[in-house]
Write a protein that holds these residues in place. Structure first.
Motif, PDB file in Angstrom:
ATOM      1  N   LEU A 131       0.825  -1.213   0.000  1.00  0.00           N
ATOM      2  CA  LEU A 131       0.000   0.000   0.000  1.00  0.00           C
ATOM      3  C   LEU A 131       0.853   1.255   0.000  1.00  0.00           C
ATOM      4  O   LEU A 131       0.497   2.269  -0.618  1.00  0.00           O
ATOM      5  N   VAL A 132       1.992   1.206   0.688  1.00  0.00           N
ATOM      6  CA  VAL A 132       2.858   2.381   0.770  1.00  0.00           C
ATOM      7  C   VAL A 132       3.476   2.671  -0.599  1.00  0.00           C
ATOM      8  O   VAL A 132       3.430   3.810  -1.090  1.00  0.00           O
ATOM      9  N   THR A 133       4.019   1.649  -1.226  1.00  0.00           N
ATOM     10  CA  THR A 133       4.614   1.829  -2.556  1.00  0.00           C
ATOM     11  C   THR A 133       3.573   2.294  -3.564  1.00  0.00           C
ATOM     12  O   THR A 133       3.866   3.096  -4.463  1.00  0.00           O
ATOM     13  N   LEU A 134       2.356   1.783  -3.418  1.00  0.00           N
ATOM     14  CA  LEU A 134       1.271   2.151  -4.318  1.00  0.00           C
ATOM     15  C   LEU A 134       1.034   3.652  -4.365  1.00  0.00           C
ATOM     16  O   LEU A 134       0.585   4.184  -5.394  1.00  0.00           O
ATOM     17  N   MET A 135       1.336   4.346  -3.290  1.00  0.00           N
ATOM     18  CA  MET A 135       0.981   5.752  -3.223  1.00  0.00           C
ATOM     19  C   MET A 135       1.742   6.612  -4.224  1.00  0.00           C
ATOM     20  O   MET A 135       1.307   7.717  -4.561  1.00  0.00           O
ATOM     21  N   PHE A 136       2.886   6.147  -4.713  1.00  0.00           N
ATOM     22  CA  PHE A 136       3.552   6.874  -5.794  1.00  0.00           C
ATOM     23  C   PHE A 136       2.622   6.961  -7.009  1.00  0.00           C
ATOM     24  O   PHE A 136       2.476   8.012  -7.627  1.00  0.00           O
ATOM     25  N   ALA A 137       2.000   5.809  -7.365  1.00  0.00           N
ATOM     26  CA  ALA A 137       1.085   5.799  -8.504  1.00  0.00           C
ATOM     27  C   ALA A 137      -0.149   6.634  -8.215  1.00  0.00           C
ATOM     28  O   ALA A 137      -0.677   7.313  -9.099  1.00  0.00           O
ATOM     29  N   LEU A 150      -8.106   0.968  -3.057  1.00  0.00           N
ATOM     30  CA  LEU A 150      -7.224   1.093  -1.891  1.00  0.00           C
ATOM     31  C   LEU A 150      -6.526   2.445  -1.821  1.00  0.00           C
ATOM     32  O   LEU A 150      -6.436   3.043  -0.744  1.00  0.00           O
ATOM     33  N   ALA A 151      -6.018   2.928  -2.947  1.00  0.00           N
ATOM     34  CA  ALA A 151      -5.272   4.189  -2.917  1.00  0.00           C
ATOM     35  C   ALA A 151      -6.123   5.369  -2.458  1.00  0.00           C
ATOM     36  O   ALA A 151      -5.734   6.093  -1.538  1.00  0.00           O
TER      37      ALA A 151
END
Length: 525
Positions: free
Chosen positions: A212-218, A248-249
């Motif tokens: 989820l943390v890495t996803l936040m870049f996208a 989720l984002a």
């Protein structure tokens, strides 16, 4: 110090976006983090604020609050504990967006079980393969799909099929409406099946809670989500785009998101976009094309400030339609379920020029290049293989691309046999193997061919033991879609005496593609 959500420019993204800044957006840390807490529980403040707006195909709207989902997910988590579910057990669910869908998704993740969303249009073969691969303890679906789900139960009686109806919602109400998550950041949270690869069975991509943390870049730079947005993503949450970018984002930022349930209807979508006052939408390219083709764009008022798309390029005519009716540039974002989003167009950044047809530039912290076969970097305008720097070396994306003088990337086609049609990624091998099970198919070769509305459609070349006919074509199409998914079948079937083969005796799909390209070029003269 300002958080990343407070910055909107491209320059600020390059200056401030890093891993440490991403972690500041969450309650959890590198040791302990839970997706359900970050997306739902921490935003449930008793205010009844909307978390998800669902536009149903039948015209009904359903609005679910953070409070409602949080309570239901906690009760479902307690229910799973009472069923003896252990950490790491898989809980699969084949549901349209609805209260049961979100209760199951987030409730399972709170317990340390692994959520496995499955596409509601899977046929028996596609469902059985995926259930057999992930071995869920429980498979949750609706009454309509219950018999199909029971057909995937193995000889040992697993998985247990549970119908997510009002009875289940009533049953879980006996449990507390709060739950203490049991996960660490590196524990598995989701098994996500891609919609197609070159394997017969698409491999499940395994995501931990810290994904989820890495996803936040996208989220920040691919879809441009910020607090205050009214967001919508019509893609099914059974797939990567609809789940991670559409669900989720935004929820992790406390942003109300929207989605579509049931058979897709572009006019119904535009009605919802108008009614909900949506300011930010991320969709598949085909969603935009279908809205254009409906001829109804002028019937609704739109409120967009940011737009993004993924899955395939958008044709120029559709981009012109978007400019005419939405008055905001459509920003491509490129990635896969396996590697995540790596090229974006920074929606909402006033200092970033969006070039029509471009994949944009790298997400902060990512490094991409286009390489020749010898590994050297291509010149601007020269087509090569798109490579991503990952884990200390260059990883092939299996796509061809080029760059321009300003460092923008452009997609130039697939490097393998994956077919992208209307935003769906499909496997030529999987379709071939299914068709070969038909009694009248001796050999089969499947490729993608250009199509104005869908980008590509599936074309099958069939060697049959009977004469080809319209009736046989329809039979083969129905045979395939009933066993895989409703979108996964050959829209075009050509009957041939033989298929081109490579030295190993395998169907030479490149030759089929080349033959089709030559025919198209000759017809255009």
């Amino acid at each position: 110090m300002a958080q990343l959500t407070e910055y909107t420019s491209y320059a600020d993204a390059q200056a401030h976006a890093n891993s440490a800044a991403l972690w500041e957006l969450f309650d959890g840390d590198r040791d302990y983090l839970n997706i359900a807490h970050e997306c739902i529980t921490r935003h449930a403040d008793g205010s009844g604020r909307a978390a998800v707006r669902i536009a149903h195909a039948d015209g009904q709207d359903e609005i679910l609050s953070f409070d409602t989902i949080s309570a239901g997910a906690a009760q479902f988590a307690h229910w799973l504990d009472a069923q003896g579910i252990q950490q790491g057990d898989r809980i699969a669910f084949m549901l349209e967006p609805s209260l049961p869908f979100y209760v199951c998704l987030f409730g399972a993740m709170q317990t340390g079980a692994i959520s496995v969303p499955l596409f509601t249009l899977f046929g028996p073969d596609a469902l059985r393969l995926r259930v057999g691969d992930c071995n869920p303890t429980i498979l949750i679906t609706n009454a309509e799909k219950a018999d199909l789900a029971r057909g995937a139960v193995n000889a040992d009686g697993a998985p247990r099929v549970v119908v997510a109806d009002q009875g289940l919602l009533d049953e879980i109400k006996q449990y507390p409406a709060t739950y203490e998550p049991k996960t660490k950041a590196n524990d598995m949270a989701v098994f996500q099946y891609t919609s197609g690869t070159t394997r017969e069975l698409p491999e499940a991509v395994k995501h931990s809670h810290r994904t989820l943390v890495t996803l936040m870049f996208a989220a920040l730079y691919g879809t441009g989500i910020r607090p205050g947005d009214e967001f919508f993503c019509p893609s099914s949450p059974a797939w990567g785009h609809g789940l991670w970018h559409g669900t989720l984002a935004p929820l992790a930022m406390g942003v109300t998101t929207g989605t579509f349930a049931g058979r897709f209807d572009p006019v119904r979508l535009m009605q919802a976009l108008d009614q909900f006052g949506i300011t930010n939408m991320s969709a598949a390219a085909t969603h935009y094309r279908m809205m254009k083709n409906s001829g109804k764009g002028g019937d609704y008022a739109f409120h967009f400030q940011k737009l993004s798309y993924t899955g395939e390029p958008i044709d120029p005519a559709t981009l012109e339609w978007i400019d005419q009716y939405f008055h905001v540039p459509a920003c491509s974002m490129y990635g896969t379920t396996e590697i995540g989003v790596v090229l974006v167009n920074y929606p909402g950044a006033e200092d970033f020029v969006v070039k029509p047809g471009s994949l944009g530039k790298a997400v902060p912290g990512q490094k991409l290049e286009v390489h020749r076969a010898d590994g050297s970097i291509t010149d601007p305008g020269e087509i090569g293989e798109l490579m991503l720097w990952r884990g200390g070396g260059w990883l092939s994306t299996k796509d061809r691309a080029k760059t321009d003088e300003d460092g923008y990337f452009y997609h130039c086609g697939r490097a393998d046999d994956v077919i992208i049609s209307a935003g769906w990624t499909m496997s030529a091998v999987e379709i071939e193997n299914t068709m070969l099970r038909h009694d009248n198919v001796l050999e089969c070769g499947v490729i993608g061919v250009p199509d104005e509305a869908r980008g590509q459609v599936v074309k099958a070349f069939v060697v049959s033991n009977v004469a080809g006919s319209d009736a046989l074509t329809k039979e083969l199409q129905d045979f395939t879609r009933e066993r895989l998914a409703q979108h996964e079948f050959p829209r075009i079937v050509e009957y041939v005496a033989e298929l081109p083969k490579n030295p190993a005796g395998k169907v030479h799909r490149k030759m089929l593609r080349d033959q089709e390209a030559a025919k198209a070029a000759a017809a255009a003269v």
